[in-house]
Design an enzyme around this catalytic site. Sequence first.
Site, short mmCIF file in Angstrom:
data_model
loop_
_atom_site.label_atom_id
_atom_site.label_comp_id
_atom_site.label_asym_id
_atom_site.label_seq_id
_atom_site.Cartn_x
_atom_site.Cartn_y
_atom_site.Cartn_z
CD GLU A 15 -3.02 -1.39 0.18
OE1 GLU A 15 -3.15 -0.11 -0.47
OE2 GLU A 15 -3.42 -2.33 0.03
CB CYS A 30 -1.99 7.00 1.56
SG CYS A 30 -3.55 6.37 2.39
P1 NAD Z 1 7.91 5.23 5.12
O1 NAD Z 1 8.01 4.32 3.80
O2 NAD Z 1 9.00 6.06 5.39
O3 NAD Z 1 7.81 3.94 6.61
C1 NAD Z 1 6.67 3.35 6.41
C2 NAD Z 1 7.36 2.03 7.39
O4 NAD Z 1 8.38 1.31 6.56
C3 NAD Z 1 7.92 2.42 8.89
O5 NAD Z 1 7.27 1.55 9.83
C4 NAD Z 1 9.18 2.42 8.54
O6 NAD Z 1 9.93 2.25 9.58
C5 NAD Z 1 9.30 0.99 7.75
N1 NAD Z 1 10.57 0.89 6.80
C6 NAD Z 1 11.40 2.20 6.37
N2 NAD Z 1 12.42 1.20 6.09
C7 NAD Z 1 12.52 -0.09 5.74
C8 NAD Z 1 12.95 -0.75 5.11
N3 NAD Z 1 14.26 -0.64 4.35
N4 NAD Z 1 12.50 -2.16 5.24
C9 NAD Z 1 11.31 -2.28 6.06
N5 NAD Z 1 10.65 -1.42 6.34
C10 NAD Z 1 10.92 -0.28 6.25
O7 NAD Z 1 6.49 5.75 5.35
P2 NAD Z 1 5.77 6.75 6.45
O8 NAD Z 1 6.46 8.27 6.05
O9 NAD Z 1 5.82 6.05 7.58
O10 NAD Z 1 4.18 7.02 5.72
C11 NAD Z 1 4.21 7.78 4.55
C12 NAD Z 1 3.81 7.29 3.49
O11 NAD Z 1 3.01 6.10 3.52
C13 NAD Z 1 3.17 8.10 2.28
O12 NAD Z 1 3.91 7.91 1.25
C14 NAD Z 1 1.97 7.66 2.24
O13 NAD Z 1 1.25 7.79 0.82
C15 NAD Z 1 1.99 6.23 2.43
N6 NAD Z 1 0.87 5.59 2.65
C16 NAD Z 1 -0.08 4.89 2.07
C17 NAD Z 1 -1.08 4.22 2.48
C18 NAD Z 1 -2.01 3.29 1.56
O14 NAD Z 1 -2.92 2.67 2.09
N7 NAD Z 1 -1.65 3.32 0.24
C19 NAD Z 1 -1.75 4.56 3.36
C20 NAD Z 1 -0.94 5.35 4.69
C21 NAD Z 1 0.22 5.96 4.01
#
Ligand code: NAD
Length: 483
Positions: free
Chosen positions: A227, A261
């Site tokens: 997602e 998102c």
């Molecule tokens: P992010 O990608 O920075 O982090 C998301 C999660 O991934 C965190 O828990 C982080 O610690 C983890 N993470 C980071 N590096 C990783 C790795 N190498 N391997 C595994 N996990 C890792 O995103 P964010 O800043 O927390 O959230 C915002 C983003 O999420 C925006 O782009 C938003 O659009 C998206 N989002 C999408 C949805 C959806 O349903 N499509 C919903 C909410 C947010």
Amino acid sequence: MTTAADPPHAAPTATSGTPDVAAAVSAARSVQPAWDALGFAGRRKALQGWCALILRRSDELVDLIRAETGKTADDARLEVILAAHHLRWTAAHAARVLGPRRVSAGLLMFHHAVTVAHRPLGVVGVIGPWNYPAFIPVGPVSAALAGGNTVVLKPSELTPRTGEWLAATLAEVTGGIRVLHVVTGDGTAGEALCRAAVDKISFTGSSATARRVMAACADRLTPVVIEGGGKDAMIVAADADLDAAADAAVWAAMTNAGQTCVGLERVYAVDTVADRFLDLVTERAAALRVGDGPDADLGRIVLPRQLDVIAAQVRDALSRGARAVLGGPQSITPPYVAPIVLADVPEDAAAVTEETFGPVLVVNRVTSVAEAVERANASDYGLGASVFTRDRGSGRGVAARLRAGMVSVNAVIAFAGMPAVPFGGVGDSGFGRVHGPDGLREFTRTQAITSQRFRPPVQPTSFRRRPGTMPTLVRLVRTLYGR
Ligand code: NAD
């Protein structure tokens, strides 16, 4: 583990290292058979109990979410309501969606009875973002649990305590048995979870991280649901109710301070109504209050580095000829950003092509709805979208032409409040679905069981078949399908 008595503003718990992740996965695996053995009815009771407990203690959860994200009280309350709404549906519908069902064996194999069922995968790893730290994880967590899996959740490093609160409250209704484990920490812990012995990863976060998640999962061939981010567009047709469209646009762009998102980031308004629409949007957006006061409409930008992204996109758009209809770079006063409305932004500017994740709305004019569809679709993302027109039939037709996972007609983000509706995107927005029947099936393996009811008179699948068997079969198939 956090207890409900802990103050919501306490420091985040220590980062889980790789051994902690392995231990959590192993602990989750050890209780999975017993959780599966409860059956749909037992799990439904537990999950409904969890839902009731969350609602009874919702003030506590709202405070915790606010302490970790700086959301407004209403944004946090809405999030908790949505989480409970989805959890309740998932608990109630898992048996119907995932339970064994009879399937026709077809004419050629009529002597078999067939059932198809959805079995649990085992242990599911859920990696969550910070922007909806309760609502977002509850989707995959509850679907995985309802299907008989146990779960290891890695909440965002910005919102660890919300994740821990969810696990602690669930443990209260499961008699202390932890079917949901939490590991905390940043991307290192997330990557360790991807590389651990889990049976599937549900990832919600940015598309850039999604690529790293998939790479880490590739080693063990662990399947993933992604997602990812979005750049949702709204189309405003010439016959749209402009008042309703402007009201919806401002809410969808500015709720949660634009950190959603499926938040609205682009509007394509047909020429004849574009100016009036812009006036209405500007008037409404200008009235919004920003800050941490009780009457604020927009809270802070949670991720400090996002302020730089927002500022860079706004400056770039203006330097390339866009008009700042409301606000501008001066609206960015860390950690807050007041609503910004930009018009006539070049389509190849970052403010149009990349996720902004702040309260910035781009409104561009188009000559027709067809051009609006073309521009809306010219994005690497494809998460949500919306269409405003008084002709609902044509609105649905426009929606069908949009390359997006979910489209609302004459509303915005409506799908997120509908637990039976699958949620997910295409392209850089990801693949796989959470919510609804698709979301439940996502954390299961489909198993077909065929059982022969009697020996058929014609037996082609045996070396002892009679000489006339194959010609008879060929005649039968030609008669049935040859015309
Ligand atoms: P992010 O990608 O920075 O982090 C998301 C999660 O991934 C965190 O828990 C982080 O610690 C983890 N993470 C980071 N590096 C990783 C790795 N190498 N391997 C595994 N996990 C890792 O995103 P964010 O800043 O927390 O959230 C915002 C983003 O999420 C925006 O782009 C938003 O659009 C998206 N989002 C999408 C949805 C959806 O349903 N499509 C919903 C909410 C947010």
